[in-house]
Write a protein that holds these residues in place. Structure first.
Motif, PDB file in Angstrom:
ATOM      1  N   ASP A  44       0.828  -1.208   0.000  1.00 17.01           N
ATOM      2  CA  ASP A  44       0.000   0.000   0.000  1.00 17.01           C
ATOM      3  C   ASP A  44       0.862   1.257   0.000  1.00 17.01           C
ATOM      4  O   ASP A  44       0.565   2.224  -0.709  1.00 17.01           O
ATOM      5  CB  ASP A  44      -0.917   0.033   1.225  1.00 17.01           C
ATOM      6  CG  ASP A  44      -1.906  -1.104   1.267  1.00 17.01           C
ATOM      7  OD1 ASP A  44      -2.423  -1.492   0.207  1.00 17.01           O
ATOM      8  OD2 ASP A  44      -2.166  -1.609   2.378  1.00 17.01           O
ATOM      9  N   THR A  53      -2.826   4.853  -5.908  1.00 18.11           N
ATOM     10  CA  THR A  53      -3.917   4.630  -4.966  1.00 18.11           C
ATOM     11  C   THR A  53      -5.231   5.033  -5.624  1.00 18.11           C
ATOM     12  O   THR A  53      -5.227   5.779  -6.600  1.00 18.11           O
ATOM     13  CB  THR A  53      -3.718   5.444  -3.671  1.00 18.11           C
ATOM     14  OG1 THR A  53      -3.792   6.823  -3.997  1.00 18.11           O
ATOM     15  CG2 THR A  53      -2.393   5.111  -3.006  1.00 18.11           C
ATOM     16  N   VAL A  72      -6.595  -1.736   4.054  1.00 19.07           N
ATOM     17  CA  VAL A  72      -6.902  -2.815   3.128  1.00 19.07           C
ATOM     18  C   VAL A  72      -7.916  -3.792   3.697  1.00 19.07           C
ATOM     19  O   VAL A  72      -8.524  -4.543   2.963  1.00 19.07           O
ATOM     20  CB  VAL A  72      -5.639  -3.586   2.679  1.00 19.07           C
ATOM     21  CG1 VAL A  72      -4.731  -2.686   1.872  1.00 19.07           C
ATOM     22  CG2 VAL A  72      -4.901  -4.185   3.851  1.00 19.07           C
TER      23      VAL A  72
END
Length: 77
Positions: A44, A53, A72
């Motif tokens: 991430d 993103t 997540v």
């Protein structure tokens, strides 16, 4: 006892990366006043730095300290 690494939902990307680096881990839980609200992984963080993103689908300059990362693992409703 030993304190476990964690971040808050409003922590900047730089803090998330620092917590992961200092703890030597690839994922950290996101904890708010309600408790666990998700997890953020090293992938991430890398995706956010790369501008990949969901908040940055279009090209453009990316400032790494200005991200809001989505956990997540979303909280259960």
């Amino acid at each position: 006892g030993e304190r476990r690494p964690r971040v808050r939902p409003d922590d900047p990307l730089t803090r998330v990366a620092a917590v992961m680096t200092d703890a030597g881990c690839d994922a950290v839980p996101v904890v708010s006043g309600r408790g666990l609200v998700g997890m953020i992984t090293a992938r991430d963080v890398v995706s956010a730095v790369a501008g990949r993103t969901p908040h940055f689908k279009k090209g453009g300059d990316v400032v790494t300290g200005m991200f809001h990362l989505e956990p997540v693992i979303p909280a259960r409703s």
